[in-house]
Each structure stands twice: as structure tokens, then as C-alpha cells.
Design a protein around this motif. Structure first.
Motif, PDB file in Angstrom:
ATOM      1  N   GLU A 107       0.229  -8.538  10.477  1.00  0.00           N
ATOM      2  CA  GLU A 107      -1.085  -7.924  10.500  1.00  0.00           C
ATOM      3  C   GLU A 107      -1.258  -7.099  11.767  1.00  0.00           C
ATOM      4  N   LEU A 108      -1.807  -5.892  11.603  1.00  0.00           N
ATOM      5  CA  LEU A 108      -2.144  -5.025  12.720  1.00  0.00           C
ATOM      6  C   LEU A 108      -3.659  -4.915  12.775  1.00  0.00           C
ATOM      7  N   ARG A 109      -4.220  -4.938  13.957  1.00  0.00           N
ATOM      8  CA  ARG A 109      -5.679  -4.920  14.077  1.00  0.00           C
ATOM      9  C   ARG A 109      -6.167  -3.657  14.777  1.00  0.00           C
ATOM     10  N   GLY A 110      -7.318  -3.173  14.303  1.00  0.00           N
ATOM     11  CA  GLY A 110      -7.952  -2.015  14.895  1.00  0.00           C
ATOM     12  C   GLY A 110      -9.446  -2.068  14.611  1.00  0.00           C
ATOM     13  N   VAL A 111     -10.070  -0.925  14.568  1.00  0.00           N
ATOM     14  CA  VAL A 111     -11.502  -0.826  14.272  1.00  0.00           C
ATOM     15  C   VAL A 111     -11.659  -0.281  12.862  1.00  0.00           C
ATOM     16  N   GLY A 112     -12.264  -1.053  11.979  1.00  0.00           N
ATOM     17  CA  GLY A 112     -12.449  -0.618  10.605  1.00  0.00           C
ATOM     18  C   GLY A 112     -13.555   0.411  10.483  1.00  0.00           C
ATOM     19  N   ILE A 113     -13.307   1.441   9.688  1.00  0.00           N
ATOM     20  CA  ILE A 113     -14.306   2.471   9.397  1.00  0.00           C
ATOM     21  C   ILE A 113     -14.539   2.461   7.891  1.00  0.00           C
ATOM     22  N   GLY A 114     -15.744   2.275   7.481  1.00  0.00           N
ATOM     23  CA  GLY A 114     -16.013   2.079   6.064  1.00  0.00           C
ATOM     24  C   GLY A 114     -15.918   0.601   5.745  1.00  0.00           C
ATOM     25  N   LEU A 115     -16.113   0.286   4.497  1.00  0.00           N
ATOM     26  CA  LEU A 115     -16.221  -1.121   4.101  1.00  0.00           C
ATOM     27  C   LEU A 115     -15.200  -1.535   3.068  1.00  0.00           C
ATOM     28  N   GLY A 116     -14.347  -0.625   2.663  1.00  0.00           N
ATOM     29  CA  GLY A 116     -13.488  -0.910   1.521  1.00  0.00           C
ATOM     30  C   GLY A 116     -12.115  -1.425   1.885  1.00  0.00           C
ATOM     31  N   VAL A 117     -11.282  -1.524   0.867  1.00  0.00           N
ATOM     32  CA  VAL A 117      -9.907  -1.953   1.012  1.00  0.00           C
ATOM     33  C   VAL A 117      -9.047  -1.066   0.111  1.00  0.00           C
ATOM     34  N   ALA A 118      -7.877  -0.708   0.598  1.00  0.00           N
ATOM     35  CA  ALA A 118      -6.971   0.142  -0.173  1.00  0.00           C
ATOM     36  C   ALA A 118      -5.545  -0.276   0.133  1.00  0.00           C
ATOM     37  N   GLN A 119      -4.625   0.116  -0.733  1.00  0.00           N
ATOM     38  CA  GLN A 119      -3.226  -0.253  -0.547  1.00  0.00           C
ATOM     39  C   GLN A 119      -2.331   0.886  -1.017  1.00  0.00           C
ATOM     40  N   GLY A 120      -1.128   0.941  -0.467  1.00  0.00           N
ATOM     41  CA  GLY A 120      -0.185   1.969  -0.876  1.00  0.00           C
ATOM     42  C   GLY A 120       0.905   2.152   0.153  1.00  0.00           C
ATOM     43  N   PRO A 121       1.859   3.051  -0.138  1.00  0.00           N
ATOM     44  CA  PRO A 121       2.971   3.311   0.792  1.00  0.00           C
ATOM     45  C   PRO A 121       2.547   4.231   1.925  1.00  0.00           C
ATOM     46  N   VAL A 122       3.144   4.008   3.084  1.00  0.00           N
ATOM     47  CA  VAL A 122       2.838   4.788   4.277  1.00  0.00           C
ATOM     48  C   VAL A 122       3.520   6.154   4.230  1.00  0.00           C
ATOM     49  N   ALA A 123       2.800   7.175   4.705  1.00  0.00           N
ATOM     50  CA  ALA A 123       3.398   8.478   5.016  1.00  0.00           C
ATOM     51  C   ALA A 123       2.892   8.861   6.402  1.00  0.00           C
ATOM     52  N   ARG A 124       3.806   9.132   7.310  1.00  0.00           N
ATOM     53  CA  ARG A 124       3.430   9.393   8.688  1.00  0.00           C
ATOM     54  C   ARG A 124       3.165  10.885   8.927  1.00  0.00           C
ATOM     55  N   MET A 125       2.210  11.134   9.797  1.00  0.00           N
ATOM     56  CA  MET A 125       1.909  12.495  10.222  1.00  0.00           C
ATOM     57  C   MET A 125       3.062  13.039  11.061  1.00  0.00           C
ATOM     58  N   ALA A 126       3.363  14.311  10.914  1.00  0.00           N
ATOM     59  CA  ALA A 126       4.422  14.927  11.709  1.00  0.00           C
ATOM     60  C   ALA A 126       4.083  14.837  13.199  1.00  0.00           C
ATOM     61  N   GLU A 127       5.099  14.627  14.017  1.00  0.00           N
ATOM     62  CA  GLU A 127       4.896  14.553  15.461  1.00  0.00           C
ATOM     63  C   GLU A 127       4.485  15.920  16.003  1.00  0.00           C
TER      64      GLU A 127
END
Length: 563
Positions: A3-23
């Protein structure tokens, strides 16, 4: 599974594969230019102008808050002082690319040092610099990936130009390693109702294709979840979607106790959507939109027209208007543009208005005239309430209420945003008609953590028992004196925290319109006694995370179903 923790924005939940932003591009080489200074200067000016026009075009296409953000970014790109810095470096023989990188980095560091609202804009300069350098090189700027399937976008932080035009059919959720709850990523994610977790520092280790669950309500990213966890997340998402399409009913607890659900609005144009989503009125109308983009205070007539449009959209319903909350971290040349070492503790809110009382008097005049102009509405006039921001003393309360009465305002109240006003709520409410708790600032001042600074975002959590105790003080004072106590900060948009706030004495909740359905469903699964028990469980905890978990456990033990 991790589990990774941060600050949630919005109230929902979603799932799927990661795609990273270009450096982003690395710093350009520091070599002498083969062109003349005049040629390099012309190249840079053309590139800056092209980028500014592109940002404006994207803003016009996106509309809403995105338009305002991108127009501000375009103005930033063409800032004369910044371009002078570029010209100086070009004159020293540097390439246009290197000159842009150095000048923009210098300005970025200055903004970062200032902190607060201006500090949050530092990332915008980085994005503009990347776009100008890309234009100079004749290559596309780093942007949103396109893996050919729906994905969870992971980035260091998203630029406004990218966030504004996200393809919501493809982007399932957002995760950023930087940014706080008031970064542009967060602001635009809220507006577009995108599931997001920002400031998840460890998300930089995620790789393309890794499946994650993004739980904004908990501020958690689950990496490589089990099938059972995926199924539970899917069920939660389905339940939330179902709640959003359920018939709109007035906000209330399971035992029938009414808890009106109101909307936070920044412009009259947002009224129609708020009504459509079930807002029973307005709990916070921010009047800053009339002032922040102007070099001079708007006229009484200009203000009256805007307030009249707002009141006309809510016939027969309560509309709470906050007078100008600016100064210090958002300096206005006609209000307070002097430098302050610690703007969060400076001349802002009512303090700034008292120093420029004519602006306050003109605002109250316009509000009174708008109220009078809408008296003949067939469905009945809106019920206008007016409140002052950043009230910290009883004397300030008396000052504002007396002035509001002078202009015919029937219902005058105060924002409770600092601990002093919460601790003196019984004395303050002896003079004010109502109190509205701004949980964002109240959390900031209680925990001494700038709410606009991503590095201390973890402290900006209204679940902290210290904050909840202050809310209880205000709720108890309101109950004893028969005065309404509203909540108009981000805390009201958290479905379970909304229950806690009602248990602590809040009589109304105001939030972004997109959160209304979730909160309405959550309240309907608790009685008032339930809410008080859940609140007591949260108060007994030692920290924000344990308070949230204690509230969840107390809620579950009452066999209620959370959305």
C-alpha cells in the motif's frame, strides 16, 4: 500486495494498469550559441508566444476552472520580468533553450521560497519551460501517455494543460508523487470528478502495466491487489455509481434528522449544476472571482449583477456569501500587496478588509441591492446570509455584524477558521447569527502546517482529533445558543467524516456539488445517536489515521452500510 499512501482527491475508487507520464527533458547543455543574440532572442519570443496561445486555446476548449488556470499560466509564460531574465542570458551567449531553462528555474525557486499559494504555482513554471524548450527544438512536449487501453496515470505532478484535456474514457484515475491538496492536479481532479491520490511519494517506483487500486476516500494506492480486493473495489465503485443516480432527496439522517446539504460555489455559473446534483442551497459562495483577476476593485454595479444572478438561481433557498477573502498569500494591488514574511499569518480576510473598509462597504452595498432586486421572485426570494472570513476575536465579530446590520443584512455570521474563534465560539455566537467552520484553514492553523505546501500535506488532515475537538466546541456553543453551525471545508465532502461532523454538532454541510450524492447516502445510513457514537470514537484516537479507523470500526459495529 503493498500500500502507498497520499492525499485522496475525490471520494471514489478505481482500478487498472499503470501508465507512467514521460520524464521531463533534462537540463539543456550549457554551451555557447552559434546564433546571434538577436536571433536567439527572436526564437525564444516566438516560442513563448506560441506556447501562451496554445495554453489559452486549451483553456477555451476545456472551460470551467481549467480555463482560468491555463489563462493564468499563459500570462505567467509572457511575464515581462521573466522574459527580461531570458534576454539577459541570451545576451551572455547562451542558447535559447538554456536561457529559458535557467530563467524559469530561477523564478521557480523564488516562488517555492515564498510558499503558500505562490509556492504551489512553481510547478506551473516548470511545465511552461518544458513546453517552450520543446517548441524551440521542434519536438512534442512531454505529455499524457497513450498505451491504447484504459489506464491509471502516474506522474510526478500533472501540468494544468495536460489535466485540463484528459480523456476520461481512458484515464481511470490519477496518482502523483508530488503536489498537495490544493495543487492544480487536485483542483482539476475535483472539478472533473476523477479519482486521484496526490503526494504519494513512493508511487515513483510503480512500473507500466502494474495493476493498482486507487482509493481516494482512504488516500491509499494498493499495488498488485488480490482478486478479492479487486472485486470489493469494483463493488464499491458500483455502489457509488448507483448512489449517484438515486433520486435526490433532502439531506437527512436515518432517523429523519434534517441535515441540509449545500454547495460550495466560486461563480454564479456553477449554480445550475449544483441544483441538478441536489444542492439544497449554497453554504459557501466565494466572491474572490470578482476581484482576483482585476487591477482595481469591481464596481458596486458589477458585483450586484453577479450576486443577483446567484440569488436568482436559488429561489426560496439559503445562500451563504463570504465577503472577500484575499490578501497576504493572494495579494491584490487595491487591497494589500505588501510583502509579508509569513503570509498565512498576515493581513488576510477580515483583517485586510478592515484596513480597506471601503471595499467591504461596497461589497455589502452590492449584496443588499442584489437581495432587494430578487425579492419579487415567484418561487420566493433566496435567503441571503453573509459571513466574514478569518475572524479570530469577539471584537471582530461585533465589528462585522454591526456593519452588516447597517446595510440591512438580516443574517450575519462568521467563519471559524482559527483555534481562537473555535475556543471562543460561545462568546462569538452570542453576537453572530451563525458560524461556518472552514476545516481547511482550521486544520492548517491547528497543526501549524501550510495547507498549500505539498511537503507538509500529511498534516493537512481534518480527521485529527485536535481539529475534531475544536469542531465540537463550536457545535456545542451553537446548540446551547440555538445558532446554526455549518461546515464548508473539504471535510464535509468525506462521507464518513460528514457523519462525524454531524455527531459533533454541525447542522448543515457544504461541499463541492460532485460530493453531494456520496454524503447524502452516508448520512442516510446513520441515526443521530449513531453519528454521536462514531464521533466519540474518532475523538478518542491519538491521530488522524487512527481517528479515521476508529470511526470506521464504530460505524461498522452499528451494522450500517457505507457507500
Amino acid at each position: 500486495m503493498t500500500e502507498l499512501r497520499g492525499v485522496g482527491i475525490g471520494l471514489g475508487v478505481a482500478q487498472g494498469p499503470v501508465a507512467r507520464m514521460a520524464e521531463p527533458f533534462p537540463p539543456p547543455e550549457d554551451v555557447d550559441s552559434t546564433r546571434s543574440a538577436e536571433e536567439e532572442g527572436a526564437r525564444v519570443r516566438d516560442a513563448v508566444a506560441a506556447v501562451a496561445r496554445e495554453l489559452e486555446q486549451r483553456g477555451a476548449q476545456a472551460g470551467g476552472a481549467a480555463r482560468d488556470v491555463l489563462e493564468a499560466q499563459a500570462m505567467m509564460a509572457e511575464d515581462p520580468a521573466l522574459l527580461t531574465e531570458v534576454d539577459t542570458r541570451v545576451g551572455d551567449g547562451k542558447t535559447g533553450e538554456r536561457a529559458v531553462w535557467e530563467a524559469f528555474a530561477s523564478f521557480r525557486d523564488q516562488l517555492t521560497a515564498l510558499g503558500g499559494y505562490l509556492g504551489e504555482r512553481a510547478a506551473d513554471l516548470d511545465d511552461v519551460a518544458q513546453r517552450v524548450i520543446a517548441r524551440l527544438r521542434g519536438v512534442p512536449a512531454p505529455g499524457i501517455p497513450d498505451p491504447g487501453h484504459p489506464f491509471v496515470l502516474v506522474a510526478k505532478d500533472l501540468a494544468p494543460a495536460d489535466t485540463a484535456l484528459l480523456n476520461l474514457d481512458m484515464v481511470l484515475a490519477l496518482i502523483t508523487t508530488e503536489g498537495g491538496p490544493t495543487s492544480h492536479t487536485a483542483i482539476l481532479a475535483r472539478e472533473k470528478n476523477i479519482v486521484a491520490v496526490v503526494g504519494a511519494a513512493d508511487a515513483g517506483s510503480l512500473t507500466d502495466g502494474t495493476v493498482v487500486i486507487v482509493d481516494a476516500a482512504a488516500g491509499v494506492v494498493t499495488v498488485a491487489p488480490s482478486q478479492d480486493e479487486l472485486d470489493r473495489a469494483e463493488n464499491r465503485a458500483a455502489a457509488r455509481a448507483s448512489a449517484a443516480t438515486a433520486p435526490v432527496t433532502p439531506g437527512a439522517l436515518a432517523d429523519g434528522t434534517p441535515v441540509p446539504l449545500l454547495a460550495n460555489l466560486g461563480k454564479p455559473e456553477g449554480a445550475a449544476e449544483a441544483v441538478e446534483l441536489g444542492a439544497e442551497g449554497v453554504g459557501l459562495f466565494r466572491t474572490e472571482f470578482l476581484f482576483l483577476s482585476a487591477n482595481a476593485a469591481p464596481t458596486v454595479a458589477e458585483q450586484r449583477d453577479a450576486y443577483t444572478r446567484l440569488l436568482s438561481a436559488f429561489p426560496g433557498k439559503k445562500v451563504v456569501v463570504r465577503v472577500l477573502d484575499a490578501g497576504a498569500d493572494k495579494p491584490l494591488p487595491f487591497l494589500n500587496d505588501s510583502h509579508e514574511e509569513n503570509p498565512a499569518l498576515g493581513l488576510r480576510g477580515l483583517r485586510a478588509l478592515r484596513a480597506s473598509e471601503d471595499i467591504l462597504r461596497e461589497q455589502l452595498t452590492a449584496l443588499a441591492e442584489a437581495d432587494a432586486a430578487t425579492r419579487a421572485t415567484p418561487e420566493g426570494p433566496a435567503d441571503l446570509w453573509v459571513m466574514a472570513p478569518m475572524v479570530s476575536t469577539v471584537e471582530e465579530t461585533e465589528y462585522f455584524v454591526a456593519m452588516a446590520r447597517e446595510y440591512g443584512v438580516k443574517t450575519a455570521g462568521v467563519m471559524v477558521e482559527v483555534p481562537s474563534s473555535a475556543l471562543l465560539a460561545d462568546r462569538i455566537l452570542a453576537h453572530a447569527d451563525f458560524a461556518s467552520i472552514g476545516t481547511n484553514d482550521l486544520t492548517q492553523y491547528t497543526l501549524a502546517a501550510d495547507r498549500l505546501l505539498g511537503s507538509v500535506a500529511a498534516f493537512q488532515d481534518p480527521w485529527h482529533p485536535a481539529v475534531l475537538r475544536l469542531v465540537r466546541e463550536v457545535g456545542a456553543a451553537g446548540a446551547a445558543l440555538g445558532k446554526p453551525v455549518g461546515i464548508c471545508g473539504e471535510a464535509a465532502a468525506d462521507p464518513l467524516l460528514a457523519v462525524v461532523l454531524v455527531g459533533l454538532g454541525a447542522t448543515t454541510l457544504s461541499m463541492a456539488p460532485t460530493a453531494l450524492a456520496d454524503v447524502r447516502a452516508s448520512l442516510l445510513s446513520h441515526t443521530l445517536d449513531d453519528a454521536r457514537r462514531v464521533a466519540e470514537a474518532a475523538l478518542a484516537a491519538d491521530g488522524a489515521a487512527s481517528a479515521r479507523e476508529a470511526a470506521r470500526a464504530a460505524s461498522a459495529s452499528q451494522k450500517v452500510t457505507q457507500p
